[in-house]
Design an enzyme around this catalytic site. Structure first.
Site, PDB file in Angstrom:
ATOM      1  N   ASP A  46       0.576  -0.990   0.377  1.00 61.53           N
ATOM      2  CA  ASP A  46       0.222   0.113   0.129  1.00 61.53           C
ATOM      3  C   ASP A  46       0.913   0.924  -0.180  1.00 61.53           C
ATOM      4  OD1 ASP A  46      -2.627  -1.248   0.405  1.00 61.53           O
ATOM      5  OD2 ASP A  46      -1.971  -2.169   2.103  1.00 61.53           O
ATOM      6  N   GLU A 208     -11.629   0.894  -3.247  1.00 61.85           N
ATOM      7  CA  GLU A 208     -11.153   1.551  -1.824  1.00 61.85           C
ATOM      8  C   GLU A 208      -9.509   1.850  -2.168  1.00 61.85           C
ATOM      9  OE1 GLU A 208      -9.615  -2.674  -0.255  1.00 61.85           O
ATOM     10  OE2 GLU A 208      -8.947  -2.888  -1.839  1.00 61.85           O
TER      11      GLU A 208
END
Length: 543
Positions: A46, A208
């Site tokens: 991420d 997301e």
């Protein structure tokens, strides 16, 4: 690392002597300039990036590990050196009782008006917060907690001075799933506008990881879809307003390796950054699975940080890599390549009064469990009642496995006198999947070297051998398919002592979102150990 200037000078020198033309010499030199993906190997998922002048700063998720949110610095996007963590105090990061693969998810880093901001979610309590710092090395502030019931939050600083918070919603009640946004007061964390659904993606599961950008007067919203598995992807939409309506790129996804045979898989969750020369690049996560015969693909190093150039189509849409695909070797001729300062010393002698930045604890460490000062020049661990099988904070200090092929070893001094006292070296994925080679006090006070495996609900003491003495070298050789363990006396020949498959500590088997750690640990196996274990050095050598 290639010395770029020297390489070009060498080719131009050849051109000056008519071996090749000077113009062709420069092109040949530039064509040899490549970088390797991943740019940050091992469990670093991420990624989020920002630029400040000629410097780049990047953060990644850290889940149940402490300190939280490692932060890296680079001058060229290729060579990254860890400079600290954003979350170094329990007041910033409460991980008590946090289950594996919970904790800190998907941070975003941004720079505005002399301050760095890092916003993230602590999934243990399902709350979002942000911290700030004037220096990226820290110290970072205590958390500011906005009333924002989402995950994967991101901040966007608009040209008119407004600040927007964007995140993934749809977890409560009848609220539709998708990307939500509101204006926020940065000092207080209070929302200044209604929280609004702005895009639900292209139809892939798990919309997301949103990031909002403004490019040439347009607002671009980039998100992750498909889940952070083999169907992962990055998609993008644009609008004339930060609240939409957002027009989906007709060529979505702009990044994905789904349904390919590439050695790199699960690419997605990207963040864009513009360089000083006006070019654009993207950082994103991906995995490098190993194909196990008769068992399929498995990845055990975790989700890693990758890099690719971004080009723009004639009608103003970004494209990551080669039509959304990337490779392990990529052209670096347009990057301002700098000297590689990212290397970490192969051997840690524990001579400092603080741990090097690559070391982590499981959840919030207990001060009484570890010390660098109790025995100067050693890392001392006091085994608690907790074991590596527990969801807690055992006496554990670990670092990520970052290379398929590497060798790890440590010199441990340990004099266990009471049954159950144990200390050693672990290959750790989570509390249900790990291997250990250790020294312990067994039944009738017999000192023994053990090799143990824990695979789900099954565990086995694979090898047990009597051992005389208190000083022992414990180690392992890692290959893409297997860990081979060994031990020796400090000046003796090493003895092979068990092996374990890498696939059995992979995400496909163990689950979760993290990667393998090599850890030093101690335990009393149900009660506090009376004898400490002292580690003189730890060595990590990539092959």
């Amino acid at each position: 690392m290639i010395d770029i200037k020297m390489l070009i000078e060498l080719f131009v020198f050849a051109g000056d002597y008519n071996w090749i033309g000077k113009e062709r010499a420069i092109k040949m030199a530039e064509s040899t300039i490549q970088y390797s993906n991943p740019v940050i190997p091992g469990f670093h998922p991420d990624p989020s990036v920002c630029r400040v002048g000629s410097d780049f700063y990047l953060v990644t998720s850290s889940f149940e590990y402490f300190p939280g949110v490692p932060i890296f610095h680079s001058r060229d996007l290729v060579h990254w050196k860890q400079i600290g963590h954003c979350l170094t105090r329990q007041s910033q990061l409460d991980l008590e009782g946090c289950r594996s693969s919970m904790g800190i998810y998907a941070p975003t880093i941004r720079f505005h008006n002399g301050r760095f901001y890092m916003i993230t979610t602590n999934v243990k309590m399902f709350r979002n917060f942000y911290v700030w710092a004037e220096n990226p090395e820290g110290p970072w502030s205590d958390p500011i907690w906005p009333d924002w019931p989402s995950v994967d939050p991101s901040l966007f600083f608009d040209e008119d001075g407004r600040v927007y918070i964007t995140g993934t919603g749809g977890f409560f009640g009848d609220e539709p799933k998708g990307i939500y946004q509101a204006e926020i007061d940065l000092e207080s964390g209070k929302l200044l506008s209604e929280r609004r659904l702005i895009w639900q993606g292209t139809g892939g599961k798990s919309a997301e990881g949103p990031h909002l950008y403004r490019v040439n007067g347009k607002y671009f919203l980039m998100i992750a879809e498909g889940g952070t598995e083999y169907g992962h992807m990055a998609t993008i939409a644009r609008s004339d307003s930060p609240y939409g309506p957002f027009e989906s790129n007709p060529d979505n996804p702009i990044l994905t390796h789904r349904s390919t045979g590439s050695s790199i898989q699960a690419t997605g969750h990207a963040d864009l950054v513009q360089l000083e020369d006006g070019s654009w690049w993207a950082v994103f996560l991906g995995i490098r699975p190993v194909s196990v015969p008769f068992s399929g693909r498995h990845h055990h190093l975790g989700r890693e940080t990758f890099l690719a150039p971004v080009t723009w189509t004639e009608d103003g849409w970004p494209v990551i890599g080669d039509g959304g695909k990337i490779a392990e070797k990529m052209d670096a001729s347009t990057l301002p390549l700098a000297v590689d300062e990212s290397a970490v010393s192969e051997t840690d002698d524990f001579n400092s009064n603080r741990l090097q930045l690559e070391w982590n604890f499981l959840r919030n460490p207990q001060d009484e469990d570890w010390s660098l000062e109790e025995r100067p020049g050693y890392l001392t661990l006091h085994g608690s009642a907790l074991t590596l099988n527990d969801i807690g904070s055992p006496a554990f200090v670990g670092r990520r496995q970052q290379h398929f092929r590497c060798s790890v070893s440590t010199l441990m001094s340990f004099d266990p006198l009471h049954e159950g006292e144990e200390a050693g070296l672990t290959v750790y994925m989570n509390e249900r999947f790990h291997y250990e080679i250790a020294l312990t006090c067994g039944v009738e006070g017999r000192r023994q070297v053990i090799f143990r495996r824990r695979i789900g609900s099954l565990w086995k003491m694979e090898l047990v051998e009597d051992f005389e003495g208190s000083d022992i070298i414990l180690g392992l050789d890692a290959e893409p398919f297997q860990y081979s363990f060994f031990y020796s006396l400090p000046n003796g020949e090493r003895k092979a002592f068990g092996s374990g498959e890498c696939s059995l500590v992979s995400t496909e088997v163990a689950g979760g979102f993290t990667g393998v750690f090599f850890g030093l640990y101690a335990t009393g196996n149900g009660k506090s150990a009376k004898t400490p274990a002292s580690f003189d050095w730890f060595q990590y050598i990539k092959s």
